[in-house]
Design a protein around this motif. Structure first.
Motif, PDB file in Angstrom:
ATOM      1  N   ARG A 175       0.839  -1.196   0.000  1.00 36.51           N
ATOM      2  CA  ARG A 175       0.000   0.000   0.000  1.00 36.51           C
ATOM      3  C   ARG A 175       0.876   1.248   0.000  1.00 36.51           C
ATOM      4  O   ARG A 175       1.969   1.258   0.576  1.00 36.51           O
ATOM      5  CB  ARG A 175      -0.903   0.026   1.232  1.00 36.51           C
ATOM      6  CG  ARG A 175      -1.974  -1.013   1.227  1.00 36.51           C
ATOM      7  CD  ARG A 175      -2.795  -0.866   2.488  1.00 36.51           C
ATOM      8  NE  ARG A 175      -3.730  -1.955   2.641  1.00 36.51           N
ATOM      9  CZ  ARG A 175      -4.307  -2.272   3.786  1.00 36.51           C
ATOM     10  NH1 ARG A 175      -4.040  -1.591   4.891  1.00 36.51           N
ATOM     11  NH2 ARG A 175      -5.149  -3.272   3.853  1.00 36.51           N
ATOM     12  N   ALA A 176       0.362   2.298  -0.583  1.00 38.09           N
ATOM     13  CA  ALA A 176       1.112   3.557  -0.712  1.00 38.09           C
ATOM     14  C   ALA A 176       1.590   4.084   0.640  1.00 38.09           C
ATOM     15  O   ALA A 176       2.714   4.580   0.757  1.00 38.09           O
ATOM     16  CB  ALA A 176       0.255   4.602  -1.416  1.00 38.09           C
ATOM     17  N   GLU A 177       0.761   3.963   1.682  1.00 35.86           N
ATOM     18  CA  GLU A 177       1.142   4.528   2.983  1.00 35.86           C
ATOM     19  C   GLU A 177       2.348   3.827   3.619  1.00 35.86           C
ATOM     20  O   GLU A 177       2.956   4.342   4.544  1.00 35.86           O
ATOM     21  CB  GLU A 177      -0.037   4.552   3.968  1.00 35.86           C
ATOM     22  CG  GLU A 177      -0.568   3.185   4.374  1.00 35.86           C
ATOM     23  CD  GLU A 177      -1.787   2.726   3.590  1.00 35.86           C
ATOM     24  OE1 GLU A 177      -2.599   1.975   4.155  1.00 35.86           O
ATOM     25  OE2 GLU A 177      -1.921   3.097   2.403  1.00 35.86           O
ATOM     26  N   TYR A 178       2.694   2.633   3.127  1.00 32.95           N
ATOM     27  CA  TYR A 178       3.837   1.916   3.675  1.00 32.95           C
ATOM     28  C   TYR A 178       5.074   1.981   2.776  1.00 32.95           C
ATOM     29  O   TYR A 178       6.127   1.473   3.141  1.00 32.95           O
ATOM     30  CB  TYR A 178       3.484   0.448   3.932  1.00 32.95           C
ATOM     31  CG  TYR A 178       2.429   0.262   4.987  1.00 32.95           C
ATOM     32  CD1 TYR A 178       2.581   0.807   6.256  1.00 32.95           C
ATOM     33  CD2 TYR A 178       1.264  -0.447   4.718  1.00 32.95           C
ATOM     34  CE1 TYR A 178       1.609   0.646   7.226  1.00 32.95           C
ATOM     35  CE2 TYR A 178       0.293  -0.614   5.694  1.00 32.95           C
ATOM     36  CZ  TYR A 178       0.472  -0.061   6.939  1.00 32.95           C
ATOM     37  OH  TYR A 178      -0.488  -0.224   7.890  1.00 32.95           O
ATOM     38  N   SER A 179       4.962   2.589   1.622  1.00 27.73           N
ATOM     39  CA  SER A 179       6.048   2.555   0.635  1.00 27.73           C
ATOM     40  C   SER A 179       7.345   3.193   1.133  1.00 27.73           C
ATOM     41  O   SER A 179       8.430   2.812   0.705  1.00 27.73           O
ATOM     42  CB  SER A 179       5.606   3.210  -0.670  1.00 27.73           C
ATOM     43  OG  SER A 179       5.305   4.571  -0.443  1.00 27.73           O
ATOM     44  N   SER A 180       7.248   4.141   2.044  1.00 24.40           N
ATOM     45  CA  SER A 180       8.458   4.814   2.531  1.00 24.40           C
ATOM     46  C   SER A 180       8.954   4.256   3.866  1.00 24.40           C
ATOM     47  O   SER A 180       9.833   4.826   4.496  1.00 24.40           O
ATOM     48  CB  SER A 180       8.189   6.308   2.683  1.00 24.40           C
ATOM     49  OG  SER A 180       7.215   6.503   3.703  1.00 24.40           O
ATOM     50  N   ARG A 181       8.438   3.132   4.296  1.00 26.94           N
ATOM     51  CA  ARG A 181       8.722   2.607   5.639  1.00 26.94           C
ATOM     52  C   ARG A 181       9.879   1.618   5.722  1.00 26.94           C
ATOM     53  O   ARG A 181      10.157   1.094   6.778  1.00 26.94           O
ATOM     54  CB  ARG A 181       7.465   1.960   6.228  1.00 26.94           C
ATOM     55  CG  ARG A 181       6.296   2.895   6.427  1.00 26.94           C
ATOM     56  CD  ARG A 181       6.611   3.905   7.524  1.00 26.94           C
ATOM     57  NE  ARG A 181       5.500   4.789   7.751  1.00 26.94           N
ATOM     58  CZ  ARG A 181       4.727   4.771   8.813  1.00 26.94           C
ATOM     59  NH1 ARG A 181       4.948   3.894   9.768  1.00 26.94           N
ATOM     60  NH2 ARG A 181       3.744   5.615   8.927  1.00 26.94           N
ATOM     61  N   ASN A 182      10.554   1.313   4.643  1.00 23.88           N
ATOM     62  CA  ASN A 182      11.670   0.363   4.659  1.00 23.88           C
ATOM     63  C   ASN A 182      11.290  -1.001   5.218  1.00 23.88           C
ATOM     64  O   ASN A 182      12.039  -1.607   5.978  1.00 23.88           O
ATOM     65  CB  ASN A 182      12.864   0.906   5.451  1.00 23.88           C
ATOM     66  CG  ASN A 182      13.707   1.828   4.620  1.00 23.88           C
ATOM     67  OD1 ASN A 182      13.687   1.751   3.402  1.00 23.88           O
ATOM     68  ND2 ASN A 182      14.433   2.703   5.280  1.00 23.88           N
ATOM     69  N   ILE A 183      10.121  -1.465   4.884  1.00 27.43           N
ATOM     70  CA  ILE A 183       9.660  -2.769   5.359  1.00 27.43           C
ATOM     71  C   ILE A 183      10.518  -3.874   4.754  1.00 27.43           C
ATOM     72  O   ILE A 183      10.782  -3.887   3.556  1.00 27.43           O
ATOM     73  CB  ILE A 183       8.169  -2.976   4.997  1.00 27.43           C
ATOM     74  CG1 ILE A 183       7.303  -2.039   5.837  1.00 27.43           C
ATOM     75  CG2 ILE A 183       7.760  -4.430   5.157  1.00 27.43           C
ATOM     76  CD1 ILE A 183       5.834  -2.074   5.488  1.00 27.43           C
ATOM     77  N   ASN A 184      10.967  -4.788   5.593  1.00 27.68           N
ATOM     78  CA  ASN A 184      11.714  -5.955   5.139  1.00 27.68           C
ATOM     79  C   ASN A 184      10.677  -7.020   4.769  1.00 27.68           C
ATOM     80  O   ASN A 184      10.217  -7.784   5.618  1.00 27.68           O
ATOM     81  CB  ASN A 184      12.645  -6.443   6.245  1.00 27.68           C
ATOM     82  CG  ASN A 184      13.489  -7.605   5.809  1.00 27.68           C
ATOM     83  OD1 ASN A 184      13.059  -8.455   5.043  1.00 27.68           O
ATOM     84  ND2 ASN A 184      14.720  -7.657   6.317  1.00 27.68           N
ATOM     85  N   ILE A 185      10.300  -7.038   3.499  1.00 26.87           N
ATOM     86  CA  ILE A 185       9.210  -7.905   3.060  1.00 26.87           C
ATOM     87  C   ILE A 185       9.563  -9.384   3.192  1.00 26.87           C
ATOM     88  O   ILE A 185       8.706 -10.212   3.479  1.00 26.87           O
ATOM     89  CB  ILE A 185       8.751  -7.552   1.616  1.00 26.87           C
ATOM     90  CG1 ILE A 185       7.403  -8.203   1.288  1.00 26.87           C
ATOM     91  CG2 ILE A 185       9.808  -7.896   0.595  1.00 26.87           C
ATOM     92  CD1 ILE A 185       6.230  -7.686   2.072  1.00 26.87           C
ATOM     93  N   LEU A 186      10.827  -9.719   3.039  1.00 23.67           N
ATOM     94  CA  LEU A 186      11.259 -11.108   3.201  1.00 23.67           C
ATOM     95  C   LEU A 186      11.020 -11.581   4.634  1.00 23.67           C
ATOM     96  O   LEU A 186      10.424 -12.642   4.865  1.00 23.67           O
ATOM     97  CB  LEU A 186      12.733 -11.245   2.817  1.00 23.67           C
ATOM     98  CG  LEU A 186      13.340 -12.634   2.887  1.00 23.67           C
ATOM     99  CD1 LEU A 186      12.748 -13.528   1.820  1.00 23.67           C
ATOM    100  CD2 LEU A 186      14.842 -12.549   2.709  1.00 23.67           C
ATOM    101  N   ALA A 187      11.456 -10.793   5.598  1.00 20.53           N
ATOM    102  CA  ALA A 187      11.251 -11.148   7.009  1.00 20.53           C
ATOM    103  C   ALA A 187       9.764 -11.182   7.339  1.00 20.53           C
ATOM    104  O   ALA A 187       9.294 -12.071   8.062  1.00 20.53           O
ATOM    105  CB  ALA A 187      11.967 -10.156   7.920  1.00 20.53           C
ATOM    106  N   LEU A 188       9.015 -10.249   6.802  1.00 19.84           N
ATOM    107  CA  LEU A 188       7.577 -10.186   7.065  1.00 19.84           C
ATOM    108  C   LEU A 188       6.866 -11.404   6.488  1.00 19.84           C
ATOM    109  O   LEU A 188       6.003 -11.999   7.149  1.00 19.84           O
ATOM    110  CB  LEU A 188       7.017  -8.888   6.473  1.00 19.84           C
ATOM    111  CG  LEU A 188       5.622  -8.472   6.847  1.00 19.84           C
ATOM    112  CD1 LEU A 188       5.426  -8.389   8.356  1.00 19.84           C
ATOM    113  CD2 LEU A 188       5.305  -7.112   6.223  1.00 19.84           C
ATOM    114  N   ARG A 189       7.234 -11.802   5.293  1.00 17.92           N
ATOM    115  CA  ARG A 189       6.621 -12.985   4.676  1.00 17.92           C
ATOM    116  C   ARG A 189       6.971 -14.257   5.459  1.00 17.92           C
ATOM    117  O   ARG A 189       6.115 -15.126   5.665  1.00 17.92           O
ATOM    118  CB  ARG A 189       7.059 -13.110   3.228  1.00 17.92           C
ATOM    119  CG  ARG A 189       6.442 -12.056   2.324  1.00 17.92           C
ATOM    120  CD  ARG A 189       6.949 -12.157   0.917  1.00 17.92           C
ATOM    121  NE  ARG A 189       6.518 -13.413   0.311  1.00 17.92           N
ATOM    122  CZ  ARG A 189       6.936 -13.822  -0.882  1.00 17.92           C
ATOM    123  NH1 ARG A 189       7.778 -13.082  -1.593  1.00 17.92           N
ATOM    124  NH2 ARG A 189       6.505 -14.965  -1.375  1.00 17.92           N
ATOM    125  N   ALA A 190       8.231 -14.375   5.884  1.00 22.08           N
ATOM    126  CA  ALA A 190       8.625 -15.556   6.665  1.00 22.08           C
ATOM    127  C   ALA A 190       7.854 -15.601   7.982  1.00 22.08           C
ATOM    128  O   ALA A 190       7.365 -16.657   8.397  1.00 22.08           O
ATOM    129  CB  ALA A 190      10.133 -15.542   6.911  1.00 22.08           C
TER     130      ALA A 190
END
Length: 185
Positions: free
Chosen positions: A42-57
């Motif tokens: 989502r657009a509101e999270y695009s600037s948050r540096n989310i580690n999508i790999l860790a989040l998916r795991a």
């Protein structure tokens, strides 16, 4: 291949789930993983540096602790979060990049440990006594020494994404909104 880690986790989950648990099993985990991808994009999270790999795991492994459920557990089964972290660490110890990246493993563990915070804000019954249980009671059981390398706002955002995905998976958008409101209180 970037998705070899996912295949290895799914294979490990197939080997530990003897029967399908519709509430906390493999189908639920895959649904939560899909939702964290959608939410994190989502657009509101695009600037948050989310580690999508860790989040998916974390999404795939967050409820594995229910496999060890016992009658001695509290009514709210808060113990599943500790067990989920233990199982996740055991599985990820042999899967790249987690096996070679302590910070990544700690992020996944931390997200799992806190994926259900809102559910444990209320008194629970154990052995006839009401107690208040929070995941923080398990913080001293695990190594968090590298977590200070990640921005705390990013970690909080990742927790909220996982919580929203988990609640959406089980309760639809109305239930997710209720869970989201609890997390803001």
């Amino acid at each position: 291949n970037n998705l070899n880690w996912r295949s290895a986790i799914i294979q490990a989950l197939h080997s530990i789930y003897e029967k399908e648990d519709l509430t906390h099993g493999l189908d639920h985990a895959i649904k939560v993983e899909k939702l964290v991808i959608d939410i994190a994009n989502r657009a509101e999270y695009s600037s948050r540096n989310i580690n999508i790999l860790a989040l998916r795991a974390a999404a795939l492994l967050h409820d594995t602790g229910y496999l060890h459920s016992s009658e001695s557990w509290s009514l709210g089964k808060v113990e599943h979060i500790r067990e989920s972290v233990i199982i996740a660490q055991r599985i990820l110890a042999n899967i790249l990049p987690f096996s070679e990246d302590r910070l990544m493993l700690q992020i996944v563990s931390y997200l799992i440990l806190h994926h259900d915070d809102t559910n444990y804000s209320y008194p629970i019954q154990k052995n006839g006594y009401a107690t208040v249980s929070k995941p923080q009671i398990y913080m001293d059981l695990f190594d968090w020494s590298d977590l200070d390398k990640i921005n705390s706002d990013t970690l909080t955002t990742m927790k909220l994404v996982l919580r929203e995905a988990d609640s959406l998976s089980g309760t639809d958008e109305k239930g997710a909104q209720r869970t989201w409101n609890y997390s803001l209180e």
